[in-house]
Design a protein around this motif. Sequence first.
Motif, short mmCIF file in Angstrom:
data_model
loop_
_atom_site.label_atom_id
_atom_site.label_comp_id
_atom_site.label_asym_id
_atom_site.label_seq_id
_atom_site.Cartn_x
_atom_site.Cartn_y
_atom_site.Cartn_z
N ARG A 227 0.84 -1.20 0.00
CA ARG A 227 0.00 0.00 0.00
C ARG A 227 0.88 1.26 0.00
O ARG A 227 0.61 2.22 -0.72
N ALA A 228 1.94 1.22 0.79
CA ALA A 228 2.83 2.39 0.86
C ALA A 228 3.55 2.61 -0.47
O ALA A 228 3.76 3.76 -0.89
N GLU A 229 3.94 1.53 -1.13
CA GLU A 229 4.64 1.66 -2.41
C GLU A 229 3.77 2.31 -3.47
O GLU A 229 4.29 2.97 -4.39
N TYR A 230 2.46 2.12 -3.37
CA TYR A 230 1.56 2.68 -4.38
C TYR A 230 0.76 3.86 -3.83
O TYR A 230 -0.37 4.10 -4.26
N THR A 231 1.36 4.59 -2.90
CA THR A 231 0.75 5.81 -2.37
C THR A 231 1.45 7.02 -2.97
O THR A 231 2.69 7.13 -2.93
N ARG A 232 0.65 7.93 -3.54
CA ARG A 232 1.17 9.17 -4.11
C ARG A 232 0.36 10.33 -3.56
O ARG A 232 -0.87 10.34 -3.67
N ASP A 233 1.05 11.29 -2.97
CA ASP A 233 0.39 12.48 -2.42
C ASP A 233 -0.72 12.09 -1.45
O ASP A 233 -1.80 12.69 -1.44
#
Length: 646
Positions: A227-233
């Motif tokens: 989830r963190a790897e695919y979090t943007r802004d």
Amino acid sequence: MSWKPLPKGEFTGIDWSAPGAIDGMDPYLAWAEADGFMGYHVHGREPEKLKWLPIVIGLREGVDVRQLVNATATRWLRVPLAYLLVPGLRHCSARVSREFFRHWRHDPALRALIERFELGLPVEQLPLGLTEFCTPHCRPQPPRQRVRGPVLGVIDGGLAIANAAFLDHRGRTRVRHFWRQDNFYGGRWPGSPDNRRVPLDPRRAGPRPPDLGYGHELDRETIDRVRAEYTRDGQVDEDAVYRYFQLWDLARPVNHGTHVTGLATAPGGPLDPGLNDAASRSAIVAVQLDWANVLDTSGGAMNVSVLDGLLYIVSRCAADADIVVNVSWGTLAGPHDGSSLLEAAMDELVDKLGGRLRITLPGGNGYQSRTHANAALAPGESQALHWRVQPDDHTQSFLEIWLPDGAGGVSLTVAPPDRPDQTVTLTQGQSGMWANAQGLPTWSLIYPSSSALGRGTCALLALECTASHDPEHPLAPCGVWNVTLRNRGRTPVVFDAYVERDDVALGVSTGARQSYLEDRHYDTLGNLNGWVDQPGNLTAIRRSGVFNSLSTGQRTISVGGTRVADSGPQELARFARYSPQRPDPGPARPQRPGVKITPETLAACDSNTALWGVRGVGSLSGSTVRLAGTSSSAPKEARRLLNDLG
């Protein structure tokens, strides 16, 4: 066309037409071997690769799983390690090879251990052997990172593990362990990128859980990391998360398992502050059923999948954890008295955990489906049933007729539609099939004197599909099948007939069409009082007793469905039209011993008479969807139980 005895099984080696061969056995196994496992899509697709059959085993009193493992060989019987983590269990799943059945036929010592077993083969999947399994005298260790405190267990299909509804106050997922039971993607699965059947990548889907030996497992740390790897802004790209985990089905806006889990544990918003409760903070241990299992709504593999799922959830919880498991799934046929293998296994597991485990299940959605008939037959009396099998049905259809012990004088006559020359009459202990010119069965009647499926006996009328894209596929005739029961004995006999579930799962297309019973006396006009059984009505078709066959156990909790807003002064107005009711409003009727017809409790699953269903969590964070069914009632009861734990 000709009437033939059942053939000798190529996998089991059992001569199913031999005297006594079908007695005490699973009639679905006999039928599967008769048609070459065609109903499981194995026929014509390298059936020689079928090396292992998944089954559920019920051991005799005084025998437990460890004794079974120590007395057998892993080259022909493999039990997941999880079944040794709960001491003294009498029920387990297993993978068995052809050699198991040779020992079953010839070894009295093995028969002295095993009371009964039942097939649990998923459609469109050649089962693999377990990668890890019990060996004689092994001592498996519990997995690490077991969950403490109140735990919600979920067994369902399609759980959106990245959804914000399942986060804790620190932004970490509450899904502590997640086990998907599938090994492949592709085929007819919803959301699959193509039609190829490709093994899942364990680097993305997760490793196999060693104590179950198949599928793929994710833990909280892995879910949070991706989830963190695919979090943007500050925004999570949830679709990207699911693509990474190879959970393509979660790209759909509606998923049954997500909706159900949300009703059990999602926190409320500003309009629902009462949902910010203990349940909304509980840990989650989730099992996603193999999609091949979800597609087969008859529940052909449900016994193995659900029982393995329960053992997974229990094994991931600490010895002092309080566990509430919701299984919003079900079928229509079965004994309905708690004596099925899966129900007996669930009852045993609840007992073994000493009250730390509670299991909630829906009461069922078939109240108006005309899939149940019931009557008492006096000596010399007969009862005709008219079974409407629909055209263009690409799946098999099944009718089970249940009789109590001591009903050996009842004969069954089956007349296919428009084919009087194929009429067959059988008595207990007899079986056979109508075969086409190529020798392939189009339908079969299997009538044992006792059955592995439950108490008493079950006569199984099994039909091939009525349509197929394969021009060589044998077809059963569509139309009205006439089935007549005649009591040739000296005492009255009560029977129940159940049409098995054969509808289409949410969001997919399998070509299934639900068959049903017909009777000119049955009220289908939709009159004010026409939604429940009426005194004096001559029909044998009953709404009363149409019940989820997974939820009739003694220790599990079945939940019926009501409406949030009653539609009138009548008491019946508060119930969802498709749900069994409590108390049962039908007239007094004869019953086989122990049959369940009313749920233990009730919860709302419709808003009102015009607006069916209740709102719940959609696949993507912040979305909501409306689904109807007692599948929504059961998780509400699970939520209540979690809140009672504090």
